[in-house]
Design an enzyme around this catalytic site. Sequence first.
Site, PDB file in Angstrom:
ATOM      1  N   SER A 200      23.056  -9.370 -18.727  1.00  0.00           N
ATOM      2  CA  SER A 200      24.464  -9.361 -19.131  1.00  0.00           C
ATOM      3  C   SER A 200      24.691  -9.612 -20.616  1.00  0.00           C
ATOM      4  CB  SER A 200      25.234 -10.387 -18.309  1.00  0.00           C
ATOM      5  OG  SER A 200      24.789 -11.683 -18.636  1.00  0.00           O
ATOM      6  N   HIS A 228      25.525  -6.522 -12.255  1.00  0.00           N
ATOM      7  CA  HIS A 228      26.097  -5.812 -13.407  1.00  0.00           C
ATOM      8  C   HIS A 228      25.706  -4.336 -13.436  1.00  0.00           C
ATOM      9  CE1 HIS A 228      28.079  -8.904 -15.814  1.00  0.00           C
ATOM     10  NE2 HIS A 228      27.097  -9.728 -15.495  1.00  0.00           N
ATOM     11  N   LYS A 259      32.521  -7.658  -9.171  1.00  0.00           N
ATOM     12  CA  LYS A 259      32.491  -6.993 -10.481  1.00  0.00           C
ATOM     13  C   LYS A 259      32.966  -5.539 -10.309  1.00  0.00           C
ATOM     14  CE  LYS A 259      29.445 -10.250 -12.678  1.00  0.00           C
ATOM     15  NZ  LYS A 259      28.278 -10.978 -12.212  1.00  0.00           N
TER      16      LYS A 259
HETATM   17  C1  PLP Z   1      27.969 -12.351 -11.671  1.00  0.00           C
HETATM   18  C2  PLP Z   1      26.577 -12.431 -11.197  1.00  0.00           C
HETATM   19  C3  PLP Z   1      26.247 -13.141 -10.035  1.00  0.00           C
HETATM   20  C4  PLP Z   1      27.260 -13.954  -9.289  1.00  0.00           C
HETATM   21  O1  PLP Z   1      28.078 -13.156  -8.500  1.00  0.00           O
HETATM   22  P1  PLP Z   1      29.271 -13.838  -7.700  1.00  0.00           P
HETATM   23  O2  PLP Z   1      29.537 -12.909  -6.565  1.00  0.00           O
HETATM   24  O3  PLP Z   1      30.400 -13.973  -8.647  1.00  0.00           O
HETATM   25  O4  PLP Z   1      28.778 -15.164  -7.243  1.00  0.00           O
HETATM   26  C5  PLP Z   1      24.928 -13.117  -9.605  1.00  0.00           C
HETATM   27  N1  PLP Z   1      23.985 -12.448 -10.285  1.00  0.00           N
HETATM   28  C6  PLP Z   1      24.266 -11.781 -11.419  1.00  0.00           C
HETATM   29  C7  PLP Z   1      23.174 -11.036 -12.127  1.00  0.00           C
HETATM   30  C8  PLP Z   1      25.572 -11.757 -11.914  1.00  0.00           C
HETATM   31  O5  PLP Z   1      25.827 -11.098 -13.041  1.00  0.00           O
END
Ligand code: PLP
Length: 413
Positions: A200, A228, A259
Amino acid sequence: MYVKTNNYPQKTNIMYKNFKTHLEKELQDIKDAGLYKNERIIVTPQSSDIEVEANGKRGEVLNFCANNYLGLADNSRLIEAAKRAMDARGYGMSSVRFICGTQDMHKELERAISDYFKTEDTILYAACFDANGGLFEPLFTEEDAIISDALNHASIIDGVRLCKAKRFRYKNADMADLERCLQEAQTCRYRIIATDGVFSMDGNVAPMDKICDLAEKYDALVMVDESHSAGVVGKTGHGVAEQYDCYGRIDIFTGTLGKSFGGAMGGFTTGPKEIIDMLRQRSRPYLFSNSVAPSIVGASIEMFKMLGESDDIHTRLMENVEYFRTRMLEAGFDIKPTQSAICAVMLYDAKLSQDFAAEMQKEGIYVTGFYYPVVPKDQARIRVQLSAAHTREQLDKAIAAFIAVGKRLNVIK
Ligand SMILES: *Cc1c(COP(=O)(O)O)cnc(C)c1O
């Protein structure tokens, strides 16, 4: 609006007084280090264009820091589907899945996710944090090895910590270092390589083809977190397996519904049916945490249906990324290469990254500056996250603001 009363007891117990002093000092240290996090208050739905409130004043900003890659967070078709699901299946489940928390819709969503990733079965969680937290411990023991990318998400790191397997860590996307770990782990019973699909901070994609080659050479399983990357990476946005043509070579995918996939909440693990079956027996965040709410499940099913009908949204996202990158490079900015929807505008200096973000805010553009320890020392940057919902006009406004601020702060000529 809910207004809180001040009806808490005014007396404080003695023990808390000492602890309170300790916390106040720690909080001050965080502030002094410039790492204190403030929440910004948004008074509209999440979108490319939002209204924020500060000190009683409201202002409009263009949003370039949400994970809303496909722009679905305020999608009317998903909102309607959520309402329909609530009418048909209620507000909440009040149960974990295996007691009385599984509706027909939960199974339908799990099938939709399996189809999307071309896997056998899927298990839903309240969040991807839980999917990763509950993945390793049920499957591996002290006889096994987990080999993890150094820049993996906190939830993978925590999930690995909860498991007794031996831990190996390789430098970000460094295949020579991964090979070293695999060699060291050859004496273990089973090995699994764990990686984010897209990292990220830089927006780089994990080199899945090479990771799978090494996994085959050294007899290891492969797990990738698509949080992501799903919806973004690959010719039609189906993630890293599509991007690197690695179908059948990646064993386990985890991901989020928070996301690209609508942005509400919820997570999942998808893969071979025996692995998913074992997670349903032993994964603690699944066994001991509530079911995903019907409104989110219904809207998510609609979302996968919508993505199946057309690639238009993904195409628009990729056009926006290309447009933004091209104009920014032309303007003289230093941008990390990316195959994702994350654009790291490199500034290198920590203070400059904070000043730059603040100046952008004044121009009505909401972006975030990152610096050490979130990124390596002298690698400070502005992270821009593009969305299919950004209009050409909004992109132009952001680019113009970058150029104006960049000149003002002597970043570009
Ligand atoms: C955002 C993210 C998470 C967490 O996801 P949530 O559903 O918000 O708990 C886990 N792994 C990665 C790589 C992320 O970017």
